[in-house]
Design a protein around this motif. Sequence first.
Motif, PDB file in Angstrom:
ATOM      1  N   SER A  91      88.717 -58.637   4.324  1.00 54.89           N
ATOM      2  CA  SER A  91      88.686 -57.199   4.080  1.00 54.89           C
ATOM      3  C   SER A  91      87.380 -56.867   3.378  1.00 54.89           C
ATOM      4  CB  SER A  91      89.879 -56.751   3.228  1.00 54.89           C
ATOM      5  OG  SER A  91      89.825 -57.343   1.945  1.00 54.89           O
ATOM      6  N   MET A  92      87.018 -55.607   3.392  1.00 53.66           N
ATOM      7  CA  MET A  92      85.847 -55.149   2.645  1.00 53.66           C
ATOM      8  C   MET A  92      86.334 -54.275   1.495  1.00 53.66           C
ATOM      9  SD  MET A  92      82.687 -52.643   3.790  1.00 53.66           S
ATOM     10  CE  MET A  92      81.669 -53.908   4.573  1.00 53.66           C
ATOM     11  N   GLU A  93      85.799 -54.541   0.321  1.00 53.82           N
ATOM     12  CA  GLU A  93      86.094 -53.695  -0.836  1.00 53.82           C
ATOM     13  C   GLU A  93      84.824 -52.972  -1.239  1.00 53.82           C
ATOM     14  OE1 GLU A  93      88.721 -54.949  -4.233  1.00 53.82           O
ATOM     15  OE2 GLU A  93      86.824 -54.703  -5.337  1.00 53.82           O
ATOM     16  N   ALA A  94      84.853 -51.665  -1.190  1.00 54.02           N
ATOM     17  CA  ALA A  94      83.691 -50.847  -1.545  1.00 54.02           C
ATOM     18  C   ALA A  94      84.043 -49.980  -2.744  1.00 54.02           C
ATOM     19  CB  ALA A  94      83.272 -49.971  -0.363  1.00 54.02           C
ATOM     20  N   THR A  95      83.059 -49.735  -3.592  1.00 56.32           N
ATOM     21  CA  THR A  95      83.227 -48.843  -4.728  1.00 56.32           C
ATOM     22  C   THR A  95      82.213 -47.720  -4.613  1.00 56.32           C
ATOM     23  OG1 THR A  95      83.935 -50.698  -6.115  1.00 56.32           O
ATOM     24  CG2 THR A  95      83.332 -48.657  -7.239  1.00 56.32           C
ATOM     25  N   TRP A  96      82.688 -46.486  -4.741  1.00 61.87           N
ATOM     26  CA  TRP A  96      81.855 -45.298  -4.534  1.00 61.87           C
ATOM     27  C   TRP A  96      81.271 -44.836  -5.865  1.00 61.87           C
ATOM     28  CZ3 TRP A  96      79.717 -43.403  -0.436  1.00 61.87           C
ATOM     29  CH2 TRP A  96      79.219 -42.096  -0.425  1.00 61.87           C
ATOM     30  N   PHE A  97      79.968 -44.525  -5.876  1.00 58.39           N
ATOM     31  CA  PHE A  97      79.287 -44.164  -7.115  1.00 58.39           C
ATOM     32  C   PHE A  97      78.600 -42.799  -7.054  1.00 58.39           C
ATOM     33  CE2 PHE A  97      79.143 -48.923  -7.452  1.00 58.39           C
ATOM     34  CZ  PHE A  97      80.060 -49.000  -8.496  1.00 58.39           C
ATOM     35  N   CYS A  98      79.123 -41.877  -6.262  1.00 66.46           N
ATOM     36  CA  CYS A  98      78.638 -40.499  -6.249  1.00 66.46           C
ATOM     37  C   CYS A  98      79.751 -39.576  -6.723  1.00 66.46           C
ATOM     38  CB  CYS A  98      78.212 -40.084  -4.839  1.00 66.46           C
ATOM     39  SG  CYS A  98      76.732 -40.909  -4.220  1.00 66.46           S
ATOM     40  N   LYS A  99      79.374 -38.404  -7.191  1.00 70.62           N
ATOM     41  CA  LYS A  99      80.367 -37.427  -7.633  1.00 70.62           C
ATOM     42  C   LYS A  99      81.298 -37.047  -6.498  1.00 70.62           C
ATOM     43  CE  LYS A  99      80.790 -32.847  -9.789  1.00 70.62           C
ATOM     44  NZ  LYS A  99      80.044 -31.675 -10.312  1.00 70.62           N
ATOM     45  N   GLU A 100      80.741 -36.927  -5.277  1.00 68.94           N
ATOM     46  CA  GLU A 100      81.531 -36.562  -4.106  1.00 68.94           C
ATOM     47  C   GLU A 100      81.316 -37.573  -2.992  1.00 68.94           C
ATOM     48  OE1 GLU A 100      81.498 -32.065  -3.232  1.00 68.94           O
ATOM     49  OE2 GLU A 100      79.532 -32.496  -4.095  1.00 68.94           O
ATOM     50  N   GLY A 101      82.301 -37.685  -2.129  1.00 69.20           N
ATOM     51  CA  GLY A 101      82.191 -38.529  -0.948  1.00 69.20           C
ATOM     52  C   GLY A 101      83.312 -38.200   0.024  1.00 69.20           C
ATOM     53  N   ILE A 102      83.092 -38.526   1.283  1.00 69.76           N
ATOM     54  CA  ILE A 102      84.087 -38.286   2.323  1.00 69.76           C
ATOM     55  C   ILE A 102      84.240 -39.539   3.172  1.00 69.76           C
ATOM     56  CG2 ILE A 102      84.745 -36.909   4.338  1.00 69.76           C
ATOM     57  CD1 ILE A 102      84.768 -35.177   1.971  1.00 69.76           C
ATOM     58  N   ILE A 103      85.476 -39.894   3.476  1.00 67.22           N
ATOM     59  CA  ILE A 103      85.747 -40.900   4.504  1.00 67.22           C
ATOM     60  C   ILE A 103      86.101 -40.138   5.781  1.00 67.22           C
ATOM     61  CG2 ILE A 103      87.141 -42.880   5.200  1.00 67.22           C
ATOM     62  CD1 ILE A 103      87.807 -43.326   2.247  1.00 67.22           C
ATOM     63  N   TYR A 104      85.240 -40.235   6.788  1.00 64.75           N
ATOM     64  CA  TYR A 104      85.474 -39.583   8.072  1.00 64.75           C
ATOM     65  C   TYR A 104      86.142 -40.592   9.003  1.00 64.75           C
ATOM     66  CZ  TYR A 104      82.100 -36.153   6.310  1.00 64.75           C
ATOM     67  OH  TYR A 104      81.444 -35.218   5.558  1.00 64.75           O
ATOM     68  N   ILE A 105      87.260 -40.210   9.586  1.00 66.97           N
ATOM     69  CA  ILE A 105      88.046 -41.120  10.418  1.00 66.97           C
ATOM     70  C   ILE A 105      87.977 -40.668  11.873  1.00 66.97           C
ATOM     71  CG2 ILE A 105      90.341 -42.099  10.830  1.00 66.97           C
ATOM     72  CD1 ILE A 105      90.956 -41.573   7.864  1.00 66.97           C
ATOM     73  N   ASP A 106      87.344 -41.467  12.720  1.00 70.93           N
ATOM     74  CA  ASP A 106      87.201 -41.140  14.149  1.00 70.93           C
ATOM     75  C   ASP A 106      86.568 -39.769  14.352  1.00 70.93           C
ATOM     76  OD1 ASP A 106      88.187 -43.533  15.131  1.00 70.93           O
ATOM     77  OD2 ASP A 106      90.260 -42.816  15.228  1.00 70.93           O
TER      78      ASP A 106
END
Length: 314
Positions: A262-277
Amino acid sequence: MARRRLLVLLKPFDVYPASQSDGLSRITSLQLQHLDNRRKMHKDAINFCQNILRHKPVEWKALLRNDLRQPIRDVDLVITVGGDGTLLQASHYIDDSVPVLGVNSDPTRPEEVEKHSNEYDASRSTGYLCAATVDNFEQILDNIIEDRISPSNLRRISIGVNSQVISTYALNDILIAHPCPATLSRFSFKIKSDDQPCSPLVNSRSSGLRVSTAAGATAAMLSAGGFPMPILSQDLQYMVREPIASGAASSLMHGFIKPHQSMEATWFCKEGIIYIDGSHVRCSVKNGDRIEISSKAPVLKVFLPHRVQHVSGL
């Protein structure tokens, strides 16, 4: 033998702009004629498929894809009439128990694209995952009803945010990025196996992170320089988009996630979006959120075209 129950999902007509040619240039008028023809081809394909179904030993109902609200259950087959976008949208409501047949209602015509290449883009629907068109729909449907062909199991992506699994699985790919495309995305990631790291921690400043399945490897991933993959591969492919000064970690900006990893990512911005397909299904993330990505999702059963079943990887 019990009559099979089918759900027919339709691409809507309003995706094609209405024709209003007054005062437009010749090129724009040609484009509007093209869109009018696309709308007609799609409508004719829907009518054709429904007429075929009326003469088969099946129970069926039709539904516009935008009217889907609940998981699809209690049917034996989903038929999508449109293109890959319609099949992708349907996949978000289907588990691993219901197979899908895609009908490309308006396939691209290479001779048309070449003829108008200096005037406008005459591309129609790619239909990469669609096994049928109006030319072979009845034959493929008969083969399914008579159990002469079987669907293929396509791998999907499971996404979790802070240990909460998102209910929508990605059939093509996901993109994790800042909601403003001109803003830097800051995140770190590592590959894990059995909850233990098996790669160094990679710190990234870039335009985001894309992860694709084998089915999605010929879409945005390939356009960005990724590799095509055998359609039944269980691996996921990832790529950091436009990394800044990756240096010694450059070899880690593009790679694969194996089925046991698996991949584990940590987000370091105030905002972010996961776009799915694509852009329609999304999940917000914020600074410090932990995102887990793997192929541990229910497969999607799809009747595939022969040309796709023989795609090889690099």
